[in-house]
Enzyme design. Structure first.
Site, mmCIF file in Angstrom:
data_model
loop_
_atom_site.group_PDB
_atom_site.id
_atom_site.type_symbol
_atom_site.label_atom_id
_atom_site.label_comp_id
_atom_site.label_asym_id
_atom_site.label_seq_id
_atom_site.Cartn_x
_atom_site.Cartn_y
_atom_site.Cartn_z
ATOM 1 N N LYS A 61 35.386 -72.232 -0.606
ATOM 2 C CA LYS A 61 34.245 -73.115 -0.904
ATOM 3 C C LYS A 61 34.252 -74.344 0.013
ATOM 4 O O LYS A 61 34.295 -75.498 -0.427
ATOM 5 C CB LYS A 61 34.224 -73.530 -2.374
HETATM 6 O O1 6AU Z 1 36.281 -63.506 -13.660
HETATM 7 P P1 6AU Z 1 36.940 -64.856 -13.704
HETATM 8 O O2 6AU Z 1 36.159 -65.852 -14.515
HETATM 9 O O3 6AU Z 1 38.361 -64.795 -14.119
HETATM 10 O O4 6AU Z 1 37.000 -65.381 -12.191
HETATM 11 C C1 6AU Z 1 35.865 -65.713 -11.464
HETATM 12 C C2 6AU Z 1 36.183 -66.018 -10.025
HETATM 13 C C3 6AU Z 1 37.048 -67.248 -9.795
HETATM 14 C C4 6AU Z 1 36.084 -68.336 -9.337
HETATM 15 O O5 6AU Z 1 36.658 -69.205 -8.374
HETATM 16 C C5 6AU Z 1 34.942 -67.535 -8.718
HETATM 17 O O6 6AU Z 1 34.969 -66.248 -9.313
HETATM 18 N N1 6AU Z 1 33.580 -68.129 -8.903
HETATM 19 C C6 6AU Z 1 32.750 -68.419 -7.798
HETATM 20 C C7 6AU Z 1 32.957 -67.912 -6.450
HETATM 21 C C8 6AU Z 1 33.350 -66.573 -6.190
HETATM 22 O O7 6AU Z 1 32.631 -68.541 -5.503
HETATM 23 C C9 6AU Z 1 31.566 -69.116 -7.994
HETATM 24 C C10 6AU Z 1 31.120 -69.393 -9.295
HETATM 25 O O8 6AU Z 1 30.046 -69.922 -9.496
HETATM 26 N N2 6AU Z 1 31.891 -69.008 -10.332
HETATM 27 C C11 6AU Z 1 33.112 -68.387 -10.186
HETATM 28 O O9 6AU Z 1 33.744 -68.054 -11.186
HETATM 29 O O10 6AU Z 1 37.967 -66.926 -8.757
#
Ligand code: 6AU
Length: 264
Positions: A93
């Site tokens: 990010k």
């Molecule tokens: O399925 P989770 O909730 O355990 O993990 C979600 C993953 C984490 C966050 O850093 C990422 O997705 N993420 C991102 C990304 C990919 O950029 C953006 C966002 O809005 N929400 C989010 O959860 O590694």
């Protein structure tokens, strides 16, 4: 099935080799799953990858949250992912000005030398994409940037006008691989798809078979619904690594995502 028939316009208009590579791999594996490998030790990361690799297409990392990180251990982990034909996606990010983001791709973690994809916010303006692309070029590599157009977390500040601006700028930039959309809300994904058009990929975190609120403001939507609404990749973390049998869970997400795209 052939990737061109599964992905249609996305396949035809891909500007980056990485985008076609993703679509090809996803078609071969019948999975649109990116694993969010949010584990704190190298052993846990390696065990997780060993267990779930048949069901995933990309491996998403947060390199700066590994307790026992060393360049050697990380190099071996990335080599394993490369040998398994997985795309490596560092979810850094980036948000700074172009020349600083370029330098942040290097430094201690040397993200430019092993990543295929990275995330960036467009808050500082379009030069961030060029800065990141220059870092890959300097290493003789190619990569793709995923711009955050929406977020899955409660109360985030990516308001609709901001999302529309990111979609407008990003959809024209050849260095942009695609967008991060909010997987917890299918109607929001459809809206983003309208803004982005059909050429770029939308990847969605905030995905879990158990939908609703998650820890610390995270929100979750259903994998099949997300793909039907226009997501091209579901990013799944705790829905896989937080379970007793991560491989069995990963297979469920792969199946739901493939059903979604074949019906879409
Ligand atoms: O399925 P989770 O909730 O355990 O993990 C979600 C993953 C984490 C966050 O850093 C990422 O997705 N993420 C991102 C990304 C990919 O950029 C953006 C966002 O809005 N929400 C989010 O959860 O590694």
């Amino acid at each position: 099935m052939e990737p061109a028939s599964v992905w249609k316009e996305r396949w035809e208009s891909a500007t980056l080799p990485m985008a076609r590579q993703y679509m090809e791999l996803a078609t071969q594996k019948q999975s649109l799953v990116c694993l969010a490998a949010d584990r704190p030790t190298m052993k846990q990361l390696n065990d997780l990858l060993d267990a779930v690799h048949p069901y995933i297409v990309a491996l998403k990392t947060h390199v700066d949250m590994v307790d026992d990180w060393t360049p050697e251990a990380w190099g071996a982990f990335c080599k394993k992912a490369n040998d398994l034909d997985l795309l490596i996606f560092e979810d850094r990010k980036f948000a700074d000005i172009g020349k600083i983001s370029e330098k942040q791709m290097l430094g201690l973690y040397n993200i430019a030398s092993w990543s295929d994809l990275v995330t960036a916010h467009l808050i500082s303006g379009p030069d961030i994409v060029d800065g990141i692309q220059s870092a890959w070029e300097g290493k003789g590599r190619s990569g793709g940037v995923l711009l955050l157009a929406q977020m899955s977390s409660r109360g985030n500040l990516l308001i609709p006008t901001y999302t529309a601006t990111v979609a407008e700028h990003g959809s024209k930039h050849p260095g942009v691989f695609g967008f991060i959309g909010n997987g917890s809300q299918p109607s929001g994904i459809s809206e983003l798809r309208k803004l982005v058009g059909n050429s770029k990929l939308i990847w969605t975190p905030g995905i879990n078979l158990a939908t609703g609120d998650g820890a610390k403001g995270q929100r979750y939507g259903d994998p099949y619904e997300a793909v039907l609404s226009g997501s091209d990749c579901i990013i799944v973390g705790s829905g896989i690594h937080g379970k007793d049998d991560p491989a069995m869970e990963a297979a469920k997400y792969a199946q739901a995502s493939w059903k979604g795209i074949t019906e879409r």
